[in-house]
Design a protein around this motif. Sequence first.
Motif, PDB file in Angstrom:
ATOM      1  N   PHE A   1       6.122  -8.157  -1.018  1.00  0.00           N
ATOM      2  CA  PHE A   1       6.469  -7.289  -0.237  1.00  0.00           C
ATOM      3  C   PHE A   1       6.972  -8.156   0.832  1.00  0.00           C
ATOM      4  O   PHE A   1       8.588  -7.265   0.601  1.00  0.00           O
ATOM      5  N   PRO A   2       6.630  -9.356   1.376  1.00  0.00           N
ATOM      6  CA  PRO A   2       8.116  -9.822   2.005  1.00  0.00           C
ATOM      7  C   PRO A   2       9.445 -10.209   1.382  1.00  0.00           C
ATOM      8  O   PRO A   2      10.521 -10.000   1.910  1.00  0.00           O
ATOM      9  N   ALA A   3       8.956 -10.107   0.401  1.00  0.00           N
ATOM     10  CA  ALA A   3      10.866 -10.783  -0.555  1.00  0.00           C
ATOM     11  C   ALA A   3      11.531  -9.442  -0.897  1.00  0.00           C
ATOM     12  O   ALA A   3      12.500  -9.754  -0.853  1.00  0.00           O
ATOM     13  N   ALA A   4      10.559  -8.537  -0.968  1.00  0.00           N
ATOM     14  CA  ALA A   4      11.304  -6.894  -1.416  1.00  0.00           C
ATOM     15  C   ALA A   4      12.309  -6.292  -0.233  1.00  0.00           C
ATOM     16  O   ALA A   4      13.444  -6.166  -0.092  1.00  0.00           O
ATOM     17  N   ILE A   5      11.438  -6.480   0.945  1.00  0.00           N
ATOM     18  CA  ILE A   5      11.709  -6.440   2.620  1.00  0.00           C
ATOM     19  C   ILE A   5      13.161  -7.798   2.580  1.00  0.00           C
ATOM     20  O   ILE A   5      13.863  -7.408   3.457  1.00  0.00           O
ATOM     21  N   LEU A   6      12.886  -9.197   2.431  1.00  0.00           N
ATOM     22  CA  LEU A   6      14.350  -9.991   2.433  1.00  0.00           C
ATOM     23  C   LEU A   6      15.354  -9.189   1.391  1.00  0.00           C
ATOM     24  O   LEU A   6      16.982  -9.567   2.259  1.00  0.00           O
ATOM     25  N   PHE A   7      14.917  -9.062   0.185  1.00  0.00           N
ATOM     26  CA  PHE A   7      15.934  -8.770  -0.962  1.00  0.00           C
ATOM     27  C   PHE A   7      16.834  -7.620  -0.247  1.00  0.00           C
ATOM     28  O   PHE A   7      17.949  -7.562   0.188  1.00  0.00           O
ATOM     29  N   ILE A   8      16.308  -6.502   0.576  1.00  0.00           N
ATOM     30  CA  ILE A   8      16.354  -5.459   0.349  1.00  0.00           C
ATOM     31  C   ILE A   8      17.953  -5.647   2.198  1.00  0.00           C
ATOM     32  O   ILE A   8      18.711  -5.479   2.330  1.00  0.00           O
ATOM     33  N   PHE A   9      17.129  -6.363   3.123  1.00  0.00           N
ATOM     34  CA  PHE A   9      18.099  -7.010   4.465  1.00  0.00           C
ATOM     35  C   PHE A   9      19.227  -7.763   3.928  1.00  0.00           C
ATOM     36  O   PHE A   9      20.454  -7.434   4.148  1.00  0.00           O
ATOM     37  N   ALA A  10      19.115  -8.675   2.420  1.00  0.00           N
ATOM     38  CA  ALA A  10      20.786  -9.504   2.151  1.00  0.00           C
ATOM     39  C   ALA A  10      21.398  -8.381   1.373  1.00  0.00           C
ATOM     40  O   ALA A  10      22.656  -9.044   1.680  1.00  0.00           O
ATOM     41  N   VAL A  11      20.957  -7.600   0.882  1.00  0.00           N
ATOM     42  CA  VAL A  11      21.732  -7.218   0.037  1.00  0.00           C
ATOM     43  C   VAL A  11      22.499  -5.819   1.430  1.00  0.00           C
ATOM     44  O   VAL A  11      23.714  -5.440   0.767  1.00  0.00           O
TER      45      VAL A  11
END
Length: 80
Positions: free
Chosen positions: A59-69
Amino acid sequence: MTDLSKIIANKAENPLTISPENLQSQEDVELEPKLRELKFKQELRKDWILFIVRDVVIFPAAILFIFAVSGYSLFLHIHG
């Protein structure tokens, strides 16, 4: 050769008794709660591992990926 109907009729009058061979031994009776407890602990451990993998890692990895993109897209939009 005996008549099958007589055997069935006799069994109806005298219910079948369980032979001592089929009864659980005392060791089996004592080990059964321990086995249930081990299965419960194994399920609990599996649930915790799934919780850690899903809720703490993915879940945190997905959130970080969304923020990065989205940050990269915003950066390109502003400077492009």
